[in-house]
Structure formats: C-alpha cells, structure tokens
Design a protein around this motif. Sequence first.
Motif, PDB file in Angstrom:
ATOM      1  N   GLN A 158       1.146   7.411  -6.292  1.00 24.24           N
ATOM      2  CA  GLN A 158       0.060   8.361  -6.525  1.00 24.24           C
ATOM      3  C   GLN A 158       0.524   9.789  -6.244  1.00 24.24           C
TER       4      GLN A 158
ATOM      5  N   THR B 253      -8.673   0.405   0.860  1.00 23.25           N
ATOM      6  CA  THR B 253      -7.454   0.731   0.116  1.00 23.25           C
ATOM      7  C   THR B 253      -7.767   1.362  -1.228  1.00 23.25           C
TER       8      THR B 253
ATOM      9  N   ASN C 291      -4.931  10.265   3.453  1.00 25.51           N
ATOM     10  CA  ASN C 291      -3.673   9.572   3.671  1.00 25.51           C
ATOM     11  C   ASN C 291      -2.572  10.605   3.896  1.00 25.51           C
TER      12      ASN C 291
ATOM     13  N   LEU D 246       1.931   1.990  -3.490  1.00 24.62           N
ATOM     14  CA  LEU D 246       0.819   2.510  -4.285  1.00 24.62           C
ATOM     15  C   LEU D 246       0.541   3.966  -3.947  1.00 24.62           C
ATOM     16  N   PHE D 247       0.467   4.246  -2.637  1.00 25.41           N
ATOM     17  CA  PHE D 247       0.184   5.616  -2.195  1.00 25.41           C
ATOM     18  C   PHE D 247       1.305   6.560  -2.611  1.00 25.41           C
TER      19      PHE D 247
ATOM     20  N   LEU E  85      -4.699   7.657  -8.684  1.00 22.62           N
ATOM     21  CA  LEU E  85      -3.961   6.662  -9.451  1.00 22.62           C
ATOM     22  C   LEU E  85      -4.906   5.836 -10.323  1.00 22.62           C
TER      23      LEU E  85
ATOM     24  N   THR F 219      -7.785  11.498  -0.263  1.00 21.62           N
ATOM     25  CA  THR F 219      -7.595  10.087   0.078  1.00 21.62           C
ATOM     26  C   THR F 219      -7.486   9.839   1.583  1.00 21.62           C
TER      27      THR F 219
ATOM     28  N   GLN G 294      -8.366   4.951  -1.283  1.00 21.79           N
ATOM     29  CA  GLN G 294      -7.222   5.810  -0.971  1.00 21.79           C
ATOM     30  C   GLN G 294      -6.305   6.039  -2.169  1.00 21.79           C
ATOM     31  N   ILE G 295      -6.657   5.454  -3.305  1.00 22.74           N
ATOM     32  CA  ILE G 295      -5.851   5.677  -4.507  1.00 22.74           C
ATOM     33  C   ILE G 295      -6.740   6.085  -5.701  1.00 22.74           C
TER      34      ILE G 295
ATOM     35  N   THR H  43      -4.351  15.764  -2.794  1.00 28.18           N
ATOM     36  CA  THR H  43      -4.436  14.308  -2.901  1.00 28.18           C
ATOM     37  C   THR H  43      -4.553  13.675  -1.532  1.00 28.18           C
TER      38      THR H  43
ATOM     39  N   LYS I 233       0.839  -1.202   0.000  1.00 23.50           N
ATOM     40  CA  LYS I 233       0.000   0.000   0.000  1.00 23.50           C
ATOM     41  C   LYS I 233       0.873   1.251   0.000  1.00 23.50           C
TER      42      LYS I 233
END
Length: 465
Positions: free
Chosen positions: A27, A198, A342, A23-24, A205, A340, A201-202, A336, A20
């Motif tokens: 992004q 999850t 995050n 991925l985050f 992306l 998300t 949160q993207i 972002t 994760k």
Amino acid sequence: MSTKQPAAGYLPDEKPPFLKLLLFAFQQIIVMFPATVLVALLTGFHVSTTIFASGLATIGFILITGRRIPLFYGSSFSYITAICSITGAQAFAGPVADDKIAAAQFGIVLSGLVSIAAGIIIKQFGQEAIEKVLPPTITGSIAMVIGLSLAGTALSNPTNLPNGVTDATKALALNLSWTICLVTLLVTVLFSVYLKGTWGQIPILLGLLTGYVLALVLGGIYGIAFCDFNKIPETSTLFSIPAIGFALPHFTLPQASWAAVGAIMPIAIATIPESTAHLYQLDIYVNNLAKQKGSDKRYNISDKLGLNLIGDGLGDMISGVVGGPAGTNYGENLSTMAITKNFSTPMLIAAAIITMVISCFTPLTAAVYSIPNAVIGGISIYLFGVIASQGVTIMISKKVDMFDSRNLAIIATVLTIGIGGSFAFSDGMIPMFGVKFPAIATAAIFGILLNLVLNIGKEKPAAEE
C-alpha cells in the motif's frame, strides 16, 4: 459495563504479522509510485533507477535515524526545474544522455550537505533555535501549500486518457474515466471510515483494487485500454535476464559540475520546511495513536528534527550517487499512515526493499504502471487533501493564535505565494526580476524572512503551566 476497545494500528516500534506487513508495505509503494515515476519522466532520469534509489534512500534514512522516524523517501517536485536546467530534459521524452544525468547527480549529492548542515546546527543549538525560524505558522502553512498545490495534478489525472482513444470515442472515454475516478475516491473514503481491523488499515489498497477492477470491466465493455500492460520501462544493458524479466536499473556515477551545484543545491533550503512539517505531523498522529491504544509511552518524534534533516540529506546523497533525483520524505506516505494508523518502521523497511525488487523486475514494474490514471486521480484527491489538512492540524495542536496579526500575515502570504504561484504558472515558477523562482520554495523562504522581521523586538510570552 462495556470497556472501550484499544484503537487498531501500529506504532513505530511495532511489527505487524508477516502477511499484514506485506499488504501494508505494498500500500505504501502504491501511493509513492506515481509521483516518484513522474519526477523521473519530467527530469530525464531513468525510471527504474529512480524507483530503486527511492527504496535505497528510505532504508538509509531509517537506519541513520535509528529506526525511530517512520518516513518514506521519494523524489521531490521542488527540484524538477533545477534538474531540467542541467539535463535539458523534455517532459516524457525518455532518459537523457548519461553525462547529463551524471552532472545533475553531482549537484544532488552536494545538495544533501545542506540538509545535513541544518540538522547538525539544530542538534548543536537545540530545537528552540529552529522553532524561531520555522514556527508552526510556517510549517503548517507549507504543509497546506504542498497538499493544495497538488490538487490540480489529482484532478487532471482522469483527463489523461489512455492511448488508442480517438476523437470519436474521446467523450465516452472521458466520462468513463471520471466514473472510475469518483468510484475509486468514494470507496476509498468509505473503506477508511467504516472498515475496522486489518481491512481498515488498507483502504488505499482496497480502493485502488476496486478502481482497477472497474477500469478493467468498463474497458472490456467499451474497448478502451484503461489498464495498459505495455508500459514496460527501459531495461539495463549492464545485466539482464529477459526470460524472467529481470534487469538491473541503469546506474550512473556523478561527474563534477559546479553549474549543477549552483542550480540544485539552493533548492534543498526549500525542502527543510516541508520535511519539518512532515515531522511535526508525524509526532501528532503517532502520539495520538499511542494515547488511543492506552500506552503511556511518549514518542518524542518532533524532538528529532535535527536527526530527521540529517537523514533527509543522506537520502539525497544516496539517491544522487546511484542515479536518482533529489527528494525528501513523502507526504503521500505520511497521509496513508495517518489514514490507516499504521506507523510501523519495519513495515516501511519492507516497502523500501520491495520497491527495490520491483525496480529490477520489469513485469512487476509494468503491472504497477498499468494502474489507470483515473484510479490514481481518485486516490490522489483524498491523499493530497489529507496533506493539506495536516497543516491545519499542526497549527491547532501548537495553539497558533489566529487573531495575532503577525501570524495572519505570515500564513496569508505563504498560502497566497505558494498556491498562487503553483496554479498561475504552468511550471510552478514565479517570474520576478528577470528570474524564475519555484513557488513553494519562494513561499517558504518569504515566510521565514517575514517571520524573522515581524518578531524583531517581540517579547517572549510567559511560560504556561
């Protein structure tokens, strides 16, 4: 009785699982890449070096702030005209000579001292001193100006058609480009609103990938290269391994130039309200997430304004030393994070490291370069709008009295000067008294001075319970 599930998201001191995290992080790279690269292309700096400098400066910022302020450092549009006055760069004409870049670097490095000095003053005299100079009416308005002034860039992206489009195919290419842009925008919004966990949160992306695949399909059907895989940036002559596509960025060292100091250093004053606005936005969103997650911990991010400005100044110095433009923390990345939920600092460190790696591998850089302008435009419409709306959030959370004539005067003039100057003049420079002034910087400085004048003799309101 059903119990409410805690909100998904990561606070600054939380670390997502490894996959994760990657991925985050990717992004975050996607949203900072277009603007950072564009600054390099407009100022005559080396693209790979600018990307590397952004990642390195981000790590420096996060470390100097004790990993308590999750913000990403990137090249600022505010400095473009000042830097070009030193480098003599023509837009999209490629890198200028090393000696011109080196002269601009000297001004960039010293401009970092402005933010550092402001940060030290705030730490010395307290938060209240800076809030008199930069109240929410200014920081909120500047955030709105930044977001709205970028609206034209977002909407112009789909009209920047790929190479190879002829007059005969121009109308078709433009229609397809707008289709890709709008689909990217809509799916990104839908992903951010309806996806959970999850996946939720993207959304940036996922929206980008959706738009990218659509661009590949439509480009294949109609023979239009929306995804251009030939945009490989310049490589370094210092050390490279062409077989694997590895090349160190083209580093240069600063050379003394007091003309560069005079042109670039004053612009740092204009980035202080921008950086302050970002910090206040971050404080609001992080503590709101903590509340949603049921945490009693209070993240006093807005109290770290002095530390934030010191980190900003250090970021300028780090970027300037290796050959990157001046900058500040990025609204795109903050938007972002807000979308998300995050705000993980380890995630931003990973993004910074990956950014530096990408700058050294031309195939990876070319892959990011291949993202169609239409896809970038669709995402930017959302992100830049969020930046502007966060300015409204600042004023609401700080309970700005919109019926107070002083507040209305400050907000009105900042918005009109900043947005009007950005759109009325192609270079965003307002011609006055035989000199050109940057629109956003002029709006910020005018707002600060007007606020100080209007509050002379004003009684301090009684403290509320």
